[in-house]
Design a protein around this motif. Structure first.
Motif, PDB file in Angstrom:
ATOM      1  N   VAL A 120      44.527  49.230   4.375  1.00 27.34           N
ATOM      2  CA  VAL A 120      44.432  50.677   4.514  1.00 27.34           C
ATOM      3  C   VAL A 120      43.430  51.001   5.613  1.00 27.34           C
ATOM      4  O   VAL A 120      42.267  50.608   5.541  1.00 27.34           O
ATOM      5  N   ARG A 121      43.921  51.715   6.622  1.00 26.39           N
ATOM      6  CA  ARG A 121      43.013  52.134   7.705  1.00 26.39           C
ATOM      7  C   ARG A 121      42.855  53.645   7.746  1.00 26.39           C
ATOM      8  O   ARG A 121      41.816  54.151   8.095  1.00 26.39           O
ATOM      9  N   ARG A 122      43.918  54.376   7.374  1.00 30.48           N
ATOM     10  CA  ARG A 122      43.886  55.844   7.453  1.00 30.48           C
ATOM     11  C   ARG A 122      44.255  56.444   6.096  1.00 30.48           C
ATOM     12  O   ARG A 122      45.287  56.092   5.519  1.00 30.48           O
ATOM     13  N   MET A 148      34.605  45.777   9.672  1.00 37.61           N
ATOM     14  CA  MET A 148      36.061  45.684   9.846  1.00 37.61           C
ATOM     15  C   MET A 148      36.687  47.062   9.675  1.00 37.61           C
ATOM     16  O   MET A 148      36.314  47.815   8.781  1.00 37.61           O
ATOM     17  N   ALA A 149      37.617  47.366  10.523  1.00 37.06           N
ATOM     18  CA  ALA A 149      38.350  48.612  10.323  1.00 37.06           C
ATOM     19  C   ALA A 149      39.429  48.365   9.282  1.00 37.06           C
ATOM     20  O   ALA A 149      40.285  47.506   9.468  1.00 37.06           O
ATOM     21  N   GLY A 150      39.354  49.114   8.195  1.00 37.13           N
ATOM     22  CA  GLY A 150      40.358  48.983   7.157  1.00 37.13           C
ATOM     23  C   GLY A 150      39.917  48.029   6.071  1.00 37.13           C
ATOM     24  O   GLY A 150      38.946  47.270   6.224  1.00 37.13           O
ATOM     25  N   GLY A 203      31.504  52.652   3.752  1.00 35.49           N
ATOM     26  CA  GLY A 203      30.612  52.334   4.857  1.00 35.49           C
ATOM     27  C   GLY A 203      29.435  51.473   4.414  1.00 35.49           C
ATOM     28  O   GLY A 203      29.057  50.519   5.113  1.00 35.49           O
ATOM     29  N   THR A 204      28.880  51.764   3.273  1.00 39.77           N
ATOM     30  CA  THR A 204      27.741  50.973   2.787  1.00 39.77           C
ATOM     31  C   THR A 204      28.171  49.535   2.518  1.00 39.77           C
ATOM     32  O   THR A 204      27.335  48.655   2.371  1.00 39.77           O
ATOM     33  N   LYS A 205      29.485  49.324   2.416  1.00 40.93           N
ATOM     34  CA  LYS A 205      29.987  47.968   2.206  1.00 40.93           C
ATOM     35  C   LYS A 205      30.543  47.382   3.492  1.00 40.93           C
ATOM     36  O   LYS A 205      31.274  46.390   3.486  1.00 40.93           O
ATOM     37  N   GLY A 206      30.280  48.019   4.608  1.00 41.17           N
ATOM     38  CA  GLY A 206      30.696  47.483   5.893  1.00 41.17           C
ATOM     39  C   GLY A 206      32.148  47.707   6.232  1.00 41.17           C
ATOM     40  O   GLY A 206      32.722  47.052   7.099  1.00 41.17           O
ATOM     41  N   THR A 207      32.778  48.640   5.523  1.00 40.12           N
ATOM     42  CA  THR A 207      34.196  48.903   5.762  1.00 40.12           C
ATOM     43  C   THR A 207      34.363  50.293   6.358  1.00 40.12           C
ATOM     44  O   THR A 207      33.685  51.223   5.944  1.00 40.12           O
ATOM     45  N   THR A 208      35.283  50.427   7.285  1.00 40.46           N
ATOM     46  CA  THR A 208      35.534  51.734   7.869  1.00 40.46           C
ATOM     47  C   THR A 208      36.967  52.161   7.587  1.00 40.46           C
ATOM     48  O   THR A 208      37.900  51.397   7.834  1.00 40.46           O
ATOM     49  N   VAL A 209      37.128  53.338   7.020  1.00 43.60           N
ATOM     50  CA  VAL A 209      38.470  53.931   6.988  1.00 43.60           C
ATOM     51  C   VAL A 209      38.372  55.296   7.643  1.00 43.60           C
ATOM     52  O   VAL A 209      37.339  55.949   7.607  1.00 43.60           O
ATOM     53  N   GLU A 210      39.484  55.701   8.230  1.00 42.87           N
ATOM     54  CA  GLU A 210      39.528  57.015   8.857  1.00 42.87           C
ATOM     55  C   GLU A 210      40.118  57.983   7.829  1.00 42.87           C
ATOM     56  O   GLU A 210      41.103  57.658   7.167  1.00 42.87           O
TER      57      GLU A 210
END
Lengths: 287, 287, 287, 287, 287, 287
Positions: C39-41, C1-3, C255-262
């Protein structure tokens, strides 16, 4: 013009309730909001709590004038992880400013205790219970007279009728039959004035938030030499009468400058207490 | 033998209520009296005030065991120009000693809050709300369970019945219909434990002498996340149940040593409040 | 998921920079924002000042991670009458949270001074200049080695090249020709570590914000016994290298938890100084 | 007569720089020397450090008048195990007295900031930036005018030329092209006057030893409402101009009493910094 | 070799009297002198006053070891305008170092009170009156035994004979005929140990500099329960016996390292008192 | 009428010795007793100790006027487990009130040091050694003149004869042959006035309870510039002369109001010291 900038409104409020007269430990003035924003509706309330913010949002208020500070001690965070932070976020999100007039409103002339005195039936000129140094019109608490001497029991009933209803009755210490006329009142927690009230030789001291030890020591001391009776009311109830007075004065002052704001006094009871319970012996009304 | 020296009696009291466990600001132990005098009658009371001294003199007490200190802060005079000085003079003149067990009785096991917990209907093992460091049996306040889940309204009525009657009802904050079972109590002024009670996630916290700001901030914080309800009782009423427990234990302990003292629990209500008054909307019982 | 929710992101940041390790006078953690917001960015910056808020708004950041606290001392007002209050208003209005990692990031492993050490050319294992008690990996400042011995003059040039450009050069105290290899560095104002650096017998101590008296007393003391040389760099420049390291680590951990933030590192120079002037050469624009 | 007793010279210095005007935390007056010894040569210097003692010994000085205290905080030892103790031993061994005029010289009229103001090109009457209570001629800092309005860039160059050269340039914060005329200056570390300078609405505040946080907060605050620009110079350089002024005044005053002393102003740069380094250009020797 | 560097001598003194054991408010160690200078002659004295400096200069001492600090509180000036500054100037001019062993010598084993105990006739093992935490050999004061029980009157005469003569007699409180054997002593002002001596249930406490209130309260408390008698001696006289012990130990320790220093114990009485006067007998010169 | 209420007597004492002039740390006024009780006999004494209470009980005193407070610091217990508590119990049991006039009697005009000055032979107008601000008649200590210049030795003998005998002689510091005439005196412990006495340039300063360090530093400072000699007397002896003066004045003042009280000055020596011992002569009984 309907409405005015926040800067103009706060300047007027500070002319009524001079921030320089606040206690050194107090935190008064603008808590949030932008001085350039326009203010059309002003909500007056005792406590800046969630229910009051709800009311402000629903009514479309631009400004809340509260008696109690949101942050009395400094904070380094307004994150919405605490109820105070949530208040800040909701206010800013909804463009609602928050202004506090606390101990500066207590000592002002007229101030919080003047409105309380009128509410419980005192008449004639009121004088401060603890005047500011060199100032016989401003200070904490007020002393005034009843229209005629009456039993303590009767004054307590009069006071109970004059104050807005809350959970729990007024509590009375002293002989219900003693005759009283000169009354000292102090809106909010007046325990710091107990010694002053004792020395002032009034007939009754009415205030709020009295705890066991100060009240007990006061009555023990009073027992020797016919000292004052004591009445303890709800904190919120003793300060609420001031809201209408402050709202009215703000409207008038802005009006003389050609500005109109709409005001409203919140009638949410923001004391924590919502109900009472009593045992088998039951609640005895004042005898 | 009927009676014992004061030294023996105070040693027993200090074995029950270790003075080393009193708070640093507290003033516990023997206030007046001669360790060599003989003690036959011991009066237990919450407050060392004039009415209690009257009772002690009338009954012929040799010792008053009080919960509250006469002098919490140091004095350099016991002249009979103050009510406290008059207490000292009357006690010494009448050969009545005065002993205080205050915060050391609060934290003891069993102590003040155990007796309160039992009085309001809690059962089962009680544990401290704020344990002493490294000690899971002693500390301030107690947490216990009701025999069954019940609405807050019902528990408040139960508590009101279990406590001795005073002027004024219990005050309740929270939804009267919410179901409760795990209860924290603290005899006397428990506002310093509000944060602990919130963190302990109990259903109700019952204590005394709660003022507007701590109670309001507690309920605002509790509102987010289903925190505890709050009940405020009379200070005197929350500590009075302990007197009988302490009297009983003293008699037993001296008895095992072959000594007999006569004990009595004062039932004078020494809260300052003697009556209540309410307005037209009237006093609403817990709905 | 993003964010991710803000709560998840701040928990990760606090696992990297344990708030319990912050100095007692410091103010770290979440300053504004709602833990439930997404939170995404994430923008990383040294100072939470107006220019950084501009950048966050333009880029559409949901969170600013700043090194310096917005309020180091508590405030009772966030009104938009001060630049700090304006920051709070703009952040809340734009749904941008603010999180501070200050002295807890200074002492972390790796932390602010590790990134500084790498930036000025130190290699090999780094050790704290002032370790936390009982901890040889965390603490204030770092000591490391240059790849080879070199004149002070050469190391100063190396450091100047490794740090981001600001108005004003590095300032150097000590014989430019002396040979150096063991270097202590401390990101930000390191004057409290001058005594420690002297005792550590390093060849050079590089830090920021050194004033006349501490620097003079250090060099006078160092003169007797071949003590360290001293280099003073721009405060902002010594802390900026950490931002990229923190951003990279946050991304990895989420990332290791499957989350992406920019993430983005602000390159606004937020030191106050924008130009220099000297006798012969005149006013140089910021390089 | 050539020369005078130390007692006479220090009395004259104290009439110029009244020790009663020193800050309460300061340590001014005679640090070592015998009031009965004869003084023929007086060396004026900013810092009482080893290099200045060398110069005094070589020149045969009988007295050093320094701006900075040797011991600002009290000491219980002057053993030659510290650089300060070595200064004391060398001075006493060489019959050289040491006298300090510090914050009393800062506030004097004329004092340290007058000499600084003249050095950077201010003209006309100077007034204190922060006057002593009830005194409009003495106090910390000075405000004066440039002969004409000029861009900030130009004033910074003028100031750089007027001050003695040190390692490192002046640092400037603010728009280089803004036009300036009214200038506040404060010799030495003037950060305590930042708020005063902001309120005084000058065009520029020039002082020394500014750190990141005060400078950044000043410029953020100034950004709202066209506040002052800021210039940071070397601490030593801002106080050095005063030495010649003080020397000249001492000679004159003693001369009117028929006494001659020889004075000299030390030109040793006693700032710690001896070189600078920057990205492109490399290590520059002291100019 | 005859003589040693000051650094070697002070290291030896600090191994005898560990500076880490000095009270936090104390000021021990080297006060003036250069660690590299050679020390051949060491003068031991209680007070670093003018008469002792005279003696040091006349004898050609290189070092004074004094019990009392010259500056107990920090100074920012050693100018020869005070008697302490004159001491510093004379010492440095004459290359005489000054070293203080004060409360670290009081608690050492053996220390100041051991020498006092031996001087007044105590025998057998001595133990501290107030041991350092976890240390049963070091601490303030000493408790020891007389060879046999004797009347207080007799012990007082014994003590008077064992101490060096000063102006004024020993003063005694308590029944002269009471039999005593266990004695506590404390060199110098021992009033801080009065409570400890009372609790230790010794027969006599001998110390110096006792004032009216502490002595009176001690004897009133002692009256109930057969507490100690009290003897007050001259401050200087109670500390002087230690000087010879310290001198002897220093010589021995240096001797084992092949170094010889010459030592001397000053016999100047440096108590202020030089004579006494009493009703019948008139003014007696110093014996 | 023979006798008066305690309230009347204490009001008269407070008109002589204004409690508002007592030091902030002092504890003066009524310590025990009932303002309504009748006072016929008043015992004046320096210390409220057991022997003085014995005397009061035996004589049938109704009131003790003491110079020294019973409790200088506040107490929370008057239990008869301490000697002070026993004093309280005995006084209250025997209907004896206790009143303290301490630092308010020291500064009064006439006060404690006036009586001392007259006792040691000073004549002419006395002036305060340390006047109260803006008051040249009241303050601590007194300065007066001898009828003629005489050697220090002779004045010391005169003083010894004028003061009541105690164990131990007066102790004298200074050249016995120096001629003296202007004398400063301070009843009780006068060490806080040593600096004032030095600055006042008197010939002698006579006071009590001087310890080694203050006396030594005073004489070292005095040595440079012909400063005062010093005489140390027994604390009790320097304050005792005031008792008769106070008793006389009280009687007179009450007499003018038609009231008679009987007064008595205790001649119990309440200094702790009961004997002395010295090298040659042995233990002398109290003269």
């Amino acid at each position: 013009m309907a409405g005015s900038t926040l800067a103009v409104v706060t300047a007027e409020l500070e002319s009524m309730y001079d921030p320089a007269l606040a206690e050194s430990w107090d935190a008064v003035g603008l808590v949030c909001g932008d001085p350039a924003q326009v203010v059309r509706r002003v909500l007056f309330a005792v406590d800046p709590v969630a229910a009051v913010v709800d009311e402000a949002v629903e009514w479309g208020a631009d400004l809340i004038v509260a008696h109690h500070p949101l942050y009395l001690r400094g904070t380094t965070s307004v994150a919405a992880t605490t109820f105070k932070g949530r208040v800040v976020h909701r206010l800013i999100k909804n463009d609602i400013a928050l202004f506090t007039a606390h101990t500066n409103a207590d000592v002002a002339d007229p101030g919080v205790s003047d409105a309380l005195a009128w509410a419980v039936g005192l008449i004639g000129p009121l004088r401060p219970l603890q005047p500011l140094p060199g100032d016989n019109r401003r200070g904490l608490g007020r002393i005034g007279e009843l229209p005629e001497r009456m039993p303590l029991r009767e004054f307590a009933e009069l006071a109970a009728k004059g104050l807005p209803p809350t959970a729990g009755p007024l509590r009375v210490a002293g002989d219900p039959g003693r005759m009283v006329r000169t009354i000292a009142v102090c809106g909010g927690a007046g325990d710091s004035l107990l010694g002053t009230a004792l020395a002032a030789r009034v007939d009754v001291f009415l205030t709020a938030d009295l705890r066991h030890h100060p009240a007990s020591e006061f009555m023990e001391a009073a027992a020797n030499g016919d000292g004052p009776a004591l009445i303890d009311a709800a904190h919120w109830a003793t300060e609420w009468p001031w809201l209408a007075d402050a709202a009215h004065r703000l409207t008038s002052k802005l009006g003389t400058k050609g500005t109109t704001v709409e005001t409203r006094v919140s009638d949410k009871v923001t004391d924590a207490w919502t109900a009472v319970a009593q045992g088998p012996s039951g609640l005895d009304p004042l005898r």
